[in-house]
Write an enzyme that holds these catalytic residues in place. Structure first.
Site, short mmCIF file in Angstrom:
data_model
loop_
_atom_site.label_atom_id
_atom_site.label_comp_id
_atom_site.label_asym_id
_atom_site.label_seq_id
_atom_site.Cartn_x
_atom_site.Cartn_y
_atom_site.Cartn_z
N CYS A 14 -3.84 -10.75 -4.97
CA CYS A 14 -4.56 -9.84 -5.86
C CYS A 14 -5.57 -9.09 -4.99
CB CYS A 14 -5.30 -10.61 -6.95
SG CYS A 14 -4.39 -10.72 -8.49
N CYS A 87 -1.37 -7.66 -9.16
CA CYS A 87 -2.04 -6.43 -9.59
C CYS A 87 -1.42 -5.26 -8.83
CB CYS A 87 -3.54 -6.50 -9.36
SG CYS A 87 -4.08 -6.47 -7.64
N CYS A 94 -0.21 -4.32 -0.11
CA CYS A 94 0.13 -5.54 0.62
C CYS A 94 0.67 -5.16 1.99
CB CYS A 94 1.17 -6.34 -0.15
SG CYS A 94 1.65 -7.87 0.68
#
Length: 149
Positions: A14, A87, A94
């Protein structure tokens, strides 16, 4: 002869690593014993686990009070079998991972942004907790069946 069971290493990501990824790590650790090695991290870790996340997880019988908000360790990230983003920011931001690492996205509303009465805010935390628990149970079921999600 005993067979060594290969645990699936899963990292939950997240933005702040304060709530949803912490809950997912806790559920996966407790419900996936012997099947899942769970980790969590944040793109911009807040440094704390949200007290309401701890409280609603305790209601579910899981203690995450010893977990810590932490950033992404790229060496550890590259050792994962699976990465689950919780999220949109984490999904989009990422770090690049090798193609053999399975990536999944579970879009779950962030209860940290809930406003209103304390009971209303806790309801948002419980909703996120329950959604995460359902997804963790399904993931563990899939892994037990020998399939890769």
């Amino acid at each position: 002869m005993r067979w060594k069971v290969q645990m699936t290493k899963v990292m939950f990501l997240c933005t702040g690593n304060t709530c949803r990824s912490q809950m997912a790590e806790g559920f996966a650790r407790e419900l996936g014993k012997g099947i899942v090695a769970s980790y969590s991290a944040g793109l911009m870790p807040a440094g704390v686990v949200h007290p309401r996340a701890i409280a609603v997880m305790k209601e579910a019988g899981i203690d995450i009070s010893d977990q810590r908000s932490k950033g992404i360790d790229t060496n550890l990230l590259h050792k994962m079998d699976m990465i689950v983003t919780l999220c949109g920011n984490a999904e989009a931001s990422c770090p690049v991972t090798p193609p053999e690492i399975k990536r999944m996205h579970w879009p779950i509303d962030d209860p940290v942004h809930a406003m209103g009465t304390e009971e209303g805010i806790l309801k948002a935390f419980r909703k996120a907790r329950d959604e995460i628990q359902e997804k963790i149970v399904a993931l563990i079921y899939t892994l037990k069946s020998g399939d890769r999600p």
